[in-house]
Design a protein around this motif. Sequence first.
Motif, mmCIF file in Angstrom:
data_model
loop_
_atom_site.group_PDB
_atom_site.id
_atom_site.type_symbol
_atom_site.label_atom_id
_atom_site.label_comp_id
_atom_site.label_asym_id
_atom_site.label_seq_id
_atom_site.Cartn_x
_atom_site.Cartn_y
_atom_site.Cartn_z
ATOM 1 N N LYS A 155 63.027 84.511 105.553
ATOM 2 C CA LYS A 155 64.374 84.967 105.897
ATOM 3 C C LYS A 155 65.325 83.883 105.411
ATOM 4 O O LYS A 155 66.002 83.211 106.194
ATOM 5 C CB LYS A 155 64.486 85.184 107.404
ATOM 6 N N GLY A 156 65.301 83.638 104.103
ATOM 7 C CA GLY A 156 66.017 82.518 103.534
ATOM 8 C C GLY A 156 65.112 81.310 103.419
ATOM 9 O O GLY A 156 63.911 81.367 103.669
ATOM 10 N N PHE A 284 76.478 83.729 97.014
ATOM 11 C CA PHE A 284 75.833 83.008 98.104
ATOM 12 C C PHE A 284 75.376 83.975 99.196
ATOM 13 O O PHE A 284 75.910 85.073 99.348
ATOM 14 C CB PHE A 284 76.763 81.931 98.670
ATOM 15 N N VAL A 285 74.378 83.541 99.958
ATOM 16 C CA VAL A 285 73.818 84.338 101.059
ATOM 17 C C VAL A 285 74.392 83.800 102.367
ATOM 18 O O VAL A 285 74.053 82.683 102.780
ATOM 19 C CB VAL A 285 72.283 84.267 101.068
ATOM 20 N N PRO A 286 75.274 84.534 103.029
ATOM 21 C CA PRO A 286 75.946 84.023 104.225
ATOM 22 C C PRO A 286 74.961 83.640 105.333
ATOM 23 O O PRO A 286 74.030 84.377 105.639
ATOM 24 C CB PRO A 286 76.830 85.197 104.662
ATOM 25 N N VAL A 322 70.496 85.218 108.907
ATOM 26 C CA VAL A 322 71.170 86.116 107.972
ATOM 27 C C VAL A 322 71.064 87.525 108.524
ATOM 28 O O VAL A 322 70.095 88.244 108.262
ATOM 29 C CB VAL A 322 70.555 86.013 106.564
ATOM 30 N N GLU A 323 72.058 87.906 109.324
ATOM 31 C CA GLU A 323 72.105 89.225 109.941
ATOM 32 C C GLU A 323 73.468 89.849 109.693
ATOM 33 O O GLU A 323 74.427 89.162 109.312
ATOM 34 C CB GLU A 323 71.815 89.114 111.441
ATOM 35 N N LYS A 720 65.550 91.580 102.269
ATOM 36 C CA LYS A 720 65.553 92.840 101.527
ATOM 37 C C LYS A 720 66.221 93.944 102.342
ATOM 38 O O LYS A 720 66.861 94.839 101.788
ATOM 39 C CB LYS A 720 64.107 93.222 101.186
ATOM 40 N N GLU A 721 66.102 93.834 103.684
ATOM 41 C CA GLU A 721 66.675 94.855 104.564
ATOM 42 C C GLU A 721 68.194 94.883 104.498
ATOM 43 O O GLU A 721 68.810 95.910 104.799
ATOM 44 C CB GLU A 721 66.230 94.593 106.008
ATOM 45 N N VAL A 722 68.828 93.757 104.141
ATOM 46 C CA VAL A 722 70.290 93.707 104.066
ATOM 47 C C VAL A 722 70.760 93.538 102.623
ATOM 48 O O VAL A 722 71.861 93.035 102.359
ATOM 49 C CB VAL A 722 70.842 92.567 104.957
#
Length: 744
Positions: A155-156, A284-286, A322-323, A720-722
């Motif tokens: 998850k990151g 970027f991935v918040p 990461v949600e 992948k879910e988001v």
Amino acid sequence: MRLIKLLIILLFVLGNNVLAQNIVRGIVYNENKVPLEGANVFIPMLVKGTSTNSSGEFELTGLPNGKFDIQISYIGYANQIVPVILGGAQFELDIVLTPASIETEGVVVSSGYSTTQHQNAVKIEVLRLNEHHLMKSPNFMEMLTTVPGIDMISKGNGVTKPVIRGLSMNDVLVLNNGVRFENYQYSNHHPLGIDEFGIETVEVIKGPASLLFGSDAIGGVLNFIKERPAAVGKLEGDYNLQLFSNSLGMVNNLGFKVSADQFHGGIRVGQKTHSDYLQGGGEFVPNSRFYEHSVKLNGGFNGKMLSTNIYYDFNMQKLGLVEEEAIDLIASRGRKPSVYYQQFGTHLVSQQSKIFLGKTKVDFNTSLQSTELAHIGNPNEYELQMRLTTLIYEAKVLFPSKPGNDYILGAQGVNQWNRNINNRETILLPNAFSSGYSIFGLAQRSFTRFRFQAGLRFDAKQIKSNEVGIPSEPEYRASVDRKYNNITGSVGATYRLNEYFLIRANGAAAYRNPNLAELTSNGPHEGRYEVGNISLKPEKSVEYDVSAHYHNDNFLVDVAGFVNTIGNYIYIAPTGALNGGLPEYRYSQDDAYLYGGELGLHFHPKSVQWLHFKTNYSMVIGKKRNGEYLPFIPANKLTFETGFMGKKFGLGSKPYLLIAMNYAFAQNNIDPDETVTPDYILVNLSMGSSFRLGNQPLEVNLTVQNLLDKKYVDHLSTLKEVDLYNPGRNISLSLRIPFRASIR
């Protein structure tokens, strides 16, 4: 009182045989009988070693009686493992090491006793983290995926879980230097919890290993082995710095260690800080940012009757989640987690002792671990906070035997408390207490070229939890009082045709009891509503493994296959309904099976010693009884690596250049609730060398991961879910400064 007196008399009588001084001394030569300076001489069972002087000489004193494997190693030469039986006298060794481009064998400790990789009937892979040419990554778990059959759920960069042959979470047991590591491993949202600071090797058992370790070893074991003490009479240490472009990351750690004839000790401190990482393509991935720091202390004593080591580890992690809620709130890159993050603080104290009573050896190990987990939503707003405390104790007796034979009888116990603290709004898991007890026996016997191993184990466990809420409320959880018992065993054999070729076959039964989350969950967790199942039964596994290994000084091939059938396999899956406005997930179970294997090739042409080729392939298929595929099964992987390694280049020594290509096949064999993942190719590059500034050695490494900045998603990435991708191009620069001084 009478029992204590009898015990003292027994120790005195048996101790008479160990009062004489044991000394092991010798000389280490190369193939031309030239003495080698700086060769490592180490006894893993005693965690004690030294190095050779300018004349190739070494000496170890104050050793107890017994059987020991002495491992002699030197860069560019094949390890040599010399078994010795000490009985109160001086032991002289003349060791001749032979050049080898491929390191093929070492002593492993995860087998229950100190033995070599090729002697053991259970296949144990070893990843050496102290090799300076290892690909560096912001994600420690990613470094372990270079072992075929090992993958990770991520998850990151900060939140990853190990996967061994398709099994993960509580089906994989994690050990911190032989100690069960307990920090809420049941969720893919929770991190591994162990950093690489002060870790020298990782031993990997692929397949059921409940015989020695009990529940949770149904899929395999990862044992993170701490760095060995300094050589006797030396003060040693190192400073390590790593910089990462993709996550603007910086990693530091500094360690010191010192050893005298009987005492040794050390300290290591480390820190990591990473901002939100960049996907392939640059976005970027918040909230993928994370921060971590750790402190590790150790001390030990080696005497004629007692060898003991004490360890203390502290680790603090703050990990962004990461949600969707966080993604909506975070508009720019940052470094410090402030909203929707989880915090893990872990203290682990352990002692590992060996008592030598004549020809009998007793291992006595204890550990106490406390992990505090907190989830923070809005700034400084704790949603939940709980503490898991685990007490583990173990005793093993290794009985006298002939060379090549080993007999072990042991007992283990685990007590565990889960407590919700500070009256937070959410109770993720109820207050609970569990206790488990076990006895086991293991035997190994050698007959010419065959080595057989067999064992049996009995376990009993009880889980008791308090009720949560009011019976009329939807989130009410009744109290639990469940008891389990299991009998497991294994049998295996190794056939060694010659010093180059061996075949292994092994069959093992293992189990895993349902955990507290699977039995009692009833509430929101990480963006979904999770519901437990009080009627879950223990998972029971039977796996069969066959492997073959061939090596010489410049070529290695290793092939392995397995079939693992699991009764009552436990998994969590969406129901399609909403509960409290969140998608509902329920724990269920079904019979399942997994099968697959790994293939590895490593080649150094004799005519071009500085060149090497390496190829690995791994595959696994996992299905339920109804024919549906299991979730979180990794895609088949194929890796190629070409390396150029020399002795001298300009001002540098031991230069190297590695080019690797990793190909992940498309994953079309998916659970009904998953989506297909396309294939992808990654290209990685690593180069480095050793230098000297005056008398000070330096090691420099430059790594480029995802060289082509590929935009891809791994099948086991929960992002992948988001609709977020794995990291893009990452350039890392590493610097290691070792130092050493004599204290005599």
